[in-house]
Design a protein around this motif. Structure first.
Motif, short mmCIF file in Angstrom:
data_model
loop_
_atom_site.label_atom_id
_atom_site.label_comp_id
_atom_site.label_asym_id
_atom_site.label_seq_id
_atom_site.Cartn_x
_atom_site.Cartn_y
_atom_site.Cartn_z
N GLN A 214 0.83 -1.19 0.00
CA GLN A 214 0.00 0.00 0.00
C GLN A 214 0.87 1.26 0.00
O GLN A 214 1.97 1.27 0.56
CB GLN A 214 -0.91 0.02 1.23
N SER A 215 0.35 2.29 -0.61
CA SER A 215 1.05 3.58 -0.58
C SER A 215 0.02 4.71 -0.64
O SER A 215 -1.07 4.54 -1.19
CB SER A 215 2.02 3.70 -1.77
N PRO A 216 0.36 5.87 -0.04
CA PRO A 216 1.50 6.05 0.85
C PRO A 216 1.28 5.33 2.18
O PRO A 216 0.17 4.87 2.45
CB PRO A 216 1.51 7.57 1.04
N LEU A 217 2.30 5.25 3.01
CA LEU A 217 2.13 4.63 4.32
C LEU A 217 1.40 5.55 5.27
O LEU A 217 0.69 5.09 6.17
CB LEU A 217 3.49 4.25 4.90
N SER A 218 1.56 6.84 5.08
CA SER A 218 0.82 7.79 5.91
C SER A 218 0.54 9.06 5.11
O SER A 218 1.24 9.36 4.14
CB SER A 218 1.60 8.12 7.19
N LEU A 219 -0.49 9.75 5.53
CA LEU A 219 -0.99 10.89 4.78
C LEU A 219 -1.68 11.84 5.75
O LEU A 219 -2.48 11.39 6.59
CB LEU A 219 -2.00 10.37 3.75
N VAL A 220 -1.38 13.13 5.64
CA VAL A 220 -2.04 14.14 6.45
C VAL A 220 -2.70 15.13 5.52
O VAL A 220 -2.04 15.68 4.62
CB VAL A 220 -1.05 14.86 7.38
N VAL A 221 -4.00 15.34 5.69
CA VAL A 221 -4.74 16.27 4.84
C VAL A 221 -5.62 17.15 5.73
O VAL A 221 -5.72 16.94 6.94
CB VAL A 221 -5.61 15.52 3.81
N HIS A 222 -6.26 18.12 5.11
CA HIS A 222 -7.22 18.97 5.82
C HIS A 222 -8.64 18.61 5.39
O HIS A 222 -8.87 18.11 4.28
CB HIS A 222 -6.93 20.44 5.56
N GLU A 223 -9.56 18.86 6.29
CA GLU A 223 -10.96 18.60 5.99
C GLU A 223 -11.34 19.21 4.65
O GLU A 223 -10.96 20.34 4.33
CB GLU A 223 -11.85 19.20 7.09
N GLY A 224 -12.11 18.44 3.87
CA GLY A 224 -12.55 18.92 2.57
C GLY A 224 -11.67 18.44 1.43
O GLY A 224 -12.10 18.47 0.27
N ASP A 225 -10.44 18.01 1.75
CA ASP A 225 -9.55 17.52 0.70
C ASP A 225 -10.05 16.19 0.16
O ASP A 225 -10.81 15.47 0.83
CB ASP A 225 -8.13 17.33 1.24
N THR A 226 -9.58 15.84 -1.03
CA THR A 226 -9.82 14.52 -1.61
C THR A 226 -8.52 13.72 -1.54
O THR A 226 -7.44 14.26 -1.83
CB THR A 226 -10.28 14.63 -3.07
N VAL A 227 -8.62 12.46 -1.15
CA VAL A 227 -7.42 11.63 -1.05
C VAL A 227 -7.60 10.36 -1.89
O VAL A 227 -8.71 9.89 -2.10
CB VAL A 227 -7.10 11.22 0.40
N THR A 228 -6.46 9.86 -2.37
CA THR A 228 -6.44 8.60 -3.12
C THR A 228 -5.40 7.68 -2.48
O THR A 228 -4.24 8.04 -2.35
CB THR A 228 -6.07 8.84 -4.59
N LEU A 229 -5.87 6.52 -2.06
CA LEU A 229 -4.99 5.52 -1.46
C LEU A 229 -4.77 4.40 -2.47
O LEU A 229 -5.70 4.00 -3.18
CB LEU A 229 -5.61 4.95 -0.18
N ASN A 230 -3.53 3.90 -2.51
CA ASN A 230 -3.16 2.92 -3.52
C ASN A 230 -2.86 1.56 -2.92
O ASN A 230 -2.34 1.45 -1.80
CB ASN A 230 -1.91 3.40 -4.26
N CYS A 231 -3.17 0.53 -3.69
CA CYS A 231 -2.89 -0.83 -3.28
C CYS A 231 -2.47 -1.63 -4.50
O CYS A 231 -3.23 -1.72 -5.46
CB CYS A 231 -4.12 -1.46 -2.65
N SER A 232 -1.25 -2.17 -4.49
CA SER A 232 -0.81 -3.03 -5.58
C SER A 232 -0.56 -4.43 -5.03
O SER A 232 -0.27 -4.60 -3.84
CB SER A 232 0.44 -2.48 -6.24
N TYR A 233 -0.65 -5.42 -5.88
CA TYR A 233 -0.53 -6.79 -5.38
C TYR A 233 0.15 -7.70 -6.39
O TYR A 233 0.12 -7.46 -7.59
CB TYR A 233 -1.90 -7.35 -4.99
N GLU A 234 0.80 -8.71 -5.84
CA GLU A 234 1.35 -9.80 -6.63
C GLU A 234 1.00 -11.08 -5.89
O GLU A 234 1.57 -11.38 -4.84
CB GLU A 234 2.88 -9.71 -6.72
N VAL A 235 0.01 -11.78 -6.40
CA VAL A 235 -0.43 -13.01 -5.74
C VAL A 235 -0.74 -14.06 -6.79
O VAL A 235 -0.98 -13.75 -7.95
CB VAL A 235 -1.69 -12.78 -4.87
N THR A 236 -0.74 -15.29 -6.36
CA THR A 236 -1.25 -16.37 -7.20
C THR A 236 -2.68 -16.65 -6.77
O THR A 236 -3.06 -16.45 -5.63
CB THR A 236 -0.39 -17.63 -7.01
N ASN A 237 -3.48 -17.08 -7.69
CA ASN A 237 -4.86 -17.48 -7.40
C ASN A 237 -5.70 -16.36 -6.78
O ASN A 237 -6.35 -16.54 -5.75
CB ASN A 237 -4.89 -18.70 -6.48
N PHE A 238 -5.69 -15.21 -7.43
CA PHE A 238 -6.49 -14.06 -6.98
C PHE A 238 -7.97 -14.42 -6.98
O PHE A 238 -8.49 -15.01 -7.93
CB PHE A 238 -6.24 -12.88 -7.92
#
Lengths: 116, 114
Positions: free
Chosen positions: B6-30
Motif C-alpha cells: 500500500q502507498s502512501p504509508l501515511s498521509l495528512v490532509v485537511h478537511e474537505g480535501d480529496t485523497v487517493t490511497l493505492n494498493c498493488s498486489y502480486e499473488v497467485t490465485n487471486f
C-alpha cells in the motif's frame, strides 16, 4: 447487528507464561480465522477453521501456539510459553460459508497482548 | 511469495480535501480485493472488488480494481476528521481446501486535520 466477540480485550503477561484468547463468531458462520497484527503492520493469518477442522495453519508457530474449535462454534487460541515477540493484537474473524466463492470476513474487537 | 503493498504509508490532509490511497498486489490465485477501515479497534469492511473497471461507491468513498495492472485505489472525497484511520487493503486468494485466505497490506494511516 451480529458481531464477533472476543475476550479478553487486553492481556498483560510475563514471558514464559501461558495465555489463552477466546472468540465467538457471528452465529451461523462456518469459517473462523485467527490473525496476528503487529503494531504498524497489516494482520497476518495464523489459522483458519472450517467448522471444527483446521484448513490452514501454515503460519502458526506450532511449537508454542495451538488453536481449537471443538464444536465448530467458538474457538480458543493458546500461546505457551509466551515470548516478548508475541506482543501484538490478536484478531478473530468469521465468514458465512464453506464454498470457494468470495466472502466478506467480519472482525472482532481483538485482544491486545503485551508480554513483559 | 504473495505480496500486497500500500502507498502512501501515511498521509495528512485537511478537511474537505480529496485523497487517493493505492494498493498493488502480486499473488497467485487471486479471488477478490477488499478494503477495510481500522480505527483503534478491529477492521471494519468497506468494499469487496472482484471485477476490473467497476467502481464501487458508498457515500464519499469509492474504489476500483484493475486486474490487468494489479492494483486498486480507494478515493475519499470531502474528507472529514472522522475519516482519520488506518485503511487496509487485503487480497483474498484461493487457499488450501478451496477456502479463501486474506493477504493484507501494511496499511495507510490517514489523518484529517480540521
Amino acid at each position: 447487528e451480529a458481531e464477533v466477540a472476543q475476550s479478553p480485550r487486553y492481556k498483560i503477561t510475563e514471558k514464559s507464561q501461558a495465555v489463552a484468547f477466546w472468540c465467538d463468531p457471528i452465529s451461523g458462520h462456518a469459517t473462523l480465522y485467527w490473525y496476528r497484527q503487529i503494531l504498524g503492520q497489516g494482520p497476518e493469518l495464523l489459522v483458519q477453521f472450517q467448522d471444527e477442522s483446521v484448513v490452514d495453519d501454515s503460519q502458526l508457530p506450532k511449537d508454542r501456539f495451538s488453536a481449537e474449535r471443538l464444536k465448530g462454534v467458538d474457538s480458543t487460541l493458546k500461546i505457551q510459553p509466551a515470548e516478548l515477540g508475541d506482543s501484538a493484537m490478536y484478531l478473530c474473524a468469521s465468514s458465512l460459508g464453506r464454498l470457494a466463492y468470495s466472502e466478506t470476513q467480519y472482525f472482532g474487537p481483538g485482544t491486545r497482548l503485551l508480554v513483559l | 511469495e504473495d505480496k500486497v503493498v500500500q502507498s502512501p504509508l501515511s498521509l495528512v490532509v485537511h478537511e474537505g480535501d480529496t485523497v487517493t490511497l493505492n494498493c498493488s498486489y502480486e499473488v497467485t490465485n487471486f479471488r477478490s480485493l477488499l478494503w477495510y477501515k481500522q480505527e483503534k479497534k478491529a477492521p471494519t469492511f468497506l468494499f469487496m472488488l472482484t471485477s476490473s473497471g467497476i467502481e464501487k461507491k458508498s457515500g464519499r468513498l469509492s474504489s476500483i480494481l484493475d486486474k490487468k495492472e494489479l492494483f486498486s485505489i480507494l478515493n475519499i472525497t470531502a474528507t472529514q476528521t472522522g475519516d482519520s484511520a488506518v485503511y487496509l487493503c487485503a487480497v483474498q486468494i484461493y487457499g488450501s481446501s478451496n477456502t479463501g485466505k486474506l493477504i493484507f497490506g501494511q496499511g495507510t494511516t490517514l489523518q484529517v486535520k480540521p
